[in-house]
Design an enzyme around this catalytic site. Structure first.
Site, short mmCIF file in Angstrom:
data_model
loop_
_atom_site.label_atom_id
_atom_site.label_comp_id
_atom_site.label_asym_id
_atom_site.label_seq_id
_atom_site.Cartn_x
_atom_site.Cartn_y
_atom_site.Cartn_z
N ASN A 155 0.75 -1.22 -0.13
CA ASN A 155 -0.03 0.14 0.13
C ASN A 155 0.86 1.08 0.07
OD1 ASN A 155 0.69 -0.66 2.78
ND2 ASN A 155 -0.96 0.38 3.63
N GLU A 252 4.22 -4.17 12.15
CA GLU A 252 3.36 -2.91 11.92
C GLU A 252 2.05 -3.53 11.15
OE1 GLU A 252 0.86 -0.33 10.54
OE2 GLU A 252 2.52 -0.17 9.12
N GLU A 461 8.24 2.30 14.69
CA GLU A 461 9.25 2.83 13.47
C GLU A 461 9.25 4.24 13.63
OE1 GLU A 461 9.17 -0.81 10.44
OE2 GLU A 461 7.30 0.45 10.46
#
Length: 489
Positions: A155, A252, A461
């Site tokens: 994405n 994530e 992150e």
């Protein structure tokens, strides 16, 4: 077909090599449904070669001081920046992201991240001296964790890769990057930039692969850490494998974030930012605030504002700068999203706009941006991650009710609150179970940590916190001997 886009080789140990099995995948352009190009797919033998290359380069790469690695990274960033516009176009053709968004997140953001971490490590001290409470002293040394397997989703292909590459390389790790097959083509930009920048062979390796080869990479004995972005089910499987192997992992994962519209909210401001916060990248965004929670006192106003805003969004060619909603990444993803829309319709929820595919887009994997009204928070469309341009609106009575609704989710990645009182917004943010949150907007800040809680993942992150997972500490204790004491006198 644009034959000049074909990528029939893998990038391993600083060289281009044909995949061991000869396997390839056709990358389909989201807006045309035509073959854009062919990309190589790695087999286990290619994974073996990439991990071996990364391990072979590790000793010399980690031996460089921070300033030397920073110089390499600055050249790497410059090479990426020079390709930013072309990279953004390529990524948009692969996954349908509107170019107005792609130019930033796929074009320039990767270079900015690499520059950021180059600055972080340029003057960073490797060691910290700590006096011992019991005599003597301890040197706390920070060392790179080793070979990193970076596995990324389709994405935001360039940004997601850079969120792993930048801190890993800065820390002194070497990387095997496995991009998703749907966006395999743009990943090679990192290989070209690495070559141009003169990164040592084996420091960065690019091996597009399917799920089976990705699983092989996760469990490879030559890998020291895994960094993954993708679905929660895939993340659970990777987490289980890494737990069994006692291997560090950053995950994530998915989200189903809520936008809390308070009674004092500026609805004009909310509507103006709705695209960026709730429908960015055609809804293919893990942190998007797709559950809109509205106070009963202003419920009709909120429904009208959201409906009018979404209905007016421009659907079209992702390469047109005026396009706000492009196609989804694949036919499977389009059908998945349409399935959720049918589920909401079958459950009796009213669609105020959208609800199907646009009549004026007969080709391409388009879904109309869709709004459901009066949705119970327990509904499937309010609980499961749709990953498409679908919003739900749910009423609430009190602020406490809104917070409870926002937290009534398996996920905890993002979220927003809309209020003219920032202190009130911060107080609400404190009570939301989420790794990130926004007051009157939501953006990923490169200097701040990003990540989730609950089913949205593990670890962080970006920001200084994004460097820590790629470093491990070693304590070296020095005792006090008689000879040392005499020398000090």
């Amino acid at each position: 077909m644009d034959t000049n886009q074909d990528r029939t080789s893998l990038f391993v140990d600083g060289r281009w090599a044909a995949p061991a099995s000869g396997a390839t995948v056709e990358v389909i352009e989201a807006a045309t449904e035509k073959v854009l190009a062919t990309a190589a797919l790695a087999a286990p033998a290619d994974i073996d070669a990439a991990v071996a290359a990364a391990r072979g380069a590790l000793a010399s790469w980690r031996a460089l001081d921070g300033a030397e690695r920073a110089d390499h990274l600055d050249r790497f960033a410059a090479a990426l920046k020079a390709r930013a516009k072309q990279t953004a176009v390529l990524a948009s053709r692969e996954n349908g992201m509107p170019i107005a968004t792609s130019i930033n997140v796929n074009g320039y953001a990767p270079a900015l991240m690499i520059e950021y971490y180059a600055r972080r490590i340029r003057d960073m001290e490797r060691d910290e001296l700590r006096p011992s409470a019991f005599g003597g002293r301890t040197v706390v040394r920070r060392e790179p964790v080793g070979v990193v397997a970076a596995i990324t989703a389709w994405n935001y292909p360039q940004s997601l890769a850079a969120m792993k590459l930048a801190p890993a390389l800065a820390a002194g790790c070497t990387v095997v990057l496995k991009p998703a097959p749907e966006t395999a083509l743009d990943a090679y930009v990192f290989a070209e930039a690495a070559e141009e920048a003169g990164l040592p062979s084996g420091v960065v390796n690019i091996v597009p692969a399917d799920r089976e080869a990705g699983a092989y990479l996760v469990e490879h004995p030559g890998v020291d850490k895994v960094a993954f972005t993708g679905s929660t089910p895939a993340g659970r499987a990777i987490g289980e494998a890494c737990g069994r192997l006692l291997r560090p992992v950053t995950l994530e994962l998915g989200g189903k974030s809520a936008a809390i519209v308070t009674a004092d909210a500026d609805l004009t401001e909310f509507a103006a930012k709705l695209l960026e916060v709730s429908l960015v990248n055609n809804g293919q965004t893990c942190h998007a605030s797709t559950r809109i929670l509205a106070p009963r006192s202003r419920y009709t106003e909120v429904v009208e504002a959201v409906t009018e805003t979404v209905r007016a969004l421009r659907i079209g060619d992702p390469l047109d700068k005026t396009t706000q909603i492009g196609p989804l990444v694949s036919a499977a993803q389009r059908d998945r999203v349409l399935g959720y829309i049918e589920s909401g319709r079958a459950d009796g929820y009213r669609i105020t706009t959208g609800g199907g595919t646009p009549d004026d887009q007969p080709v391409g994997w388009y879904v109309e941006p869709t709004v459901f009204d009066g949705v119970d928070n327990n509904a499937r469309i309010a609980q499961e991650e749709i990953f498409g341009p679908v919003l739900t609106i749910t009423p609430f009575d009190t602020e406490q009710d809104a917070i409870a609704l926002a937290n009534d989710s398996a996920y905890g990645l993002g979220g927003t609150v809309w209020t003219t009182d920032e202190e009130r917004g911060l107080a609400i943010a404190d009570r939301i179970e989420s790794g990130t949150f926004g007051v009157n907007h939501y953006l990923l800040d490169l200097g701040a940590p990003f990540g989730g809680v609950k089913s949205s993942g593990l670890g962080r992150e970006l920001g200084p916190e994004g460097l820590a997972p790629y470093l491990r500490t070693k304590s070296v204790y020095f005792g006090t001997s008689a000879s040392t004491e005499r020398s000090r006198r």
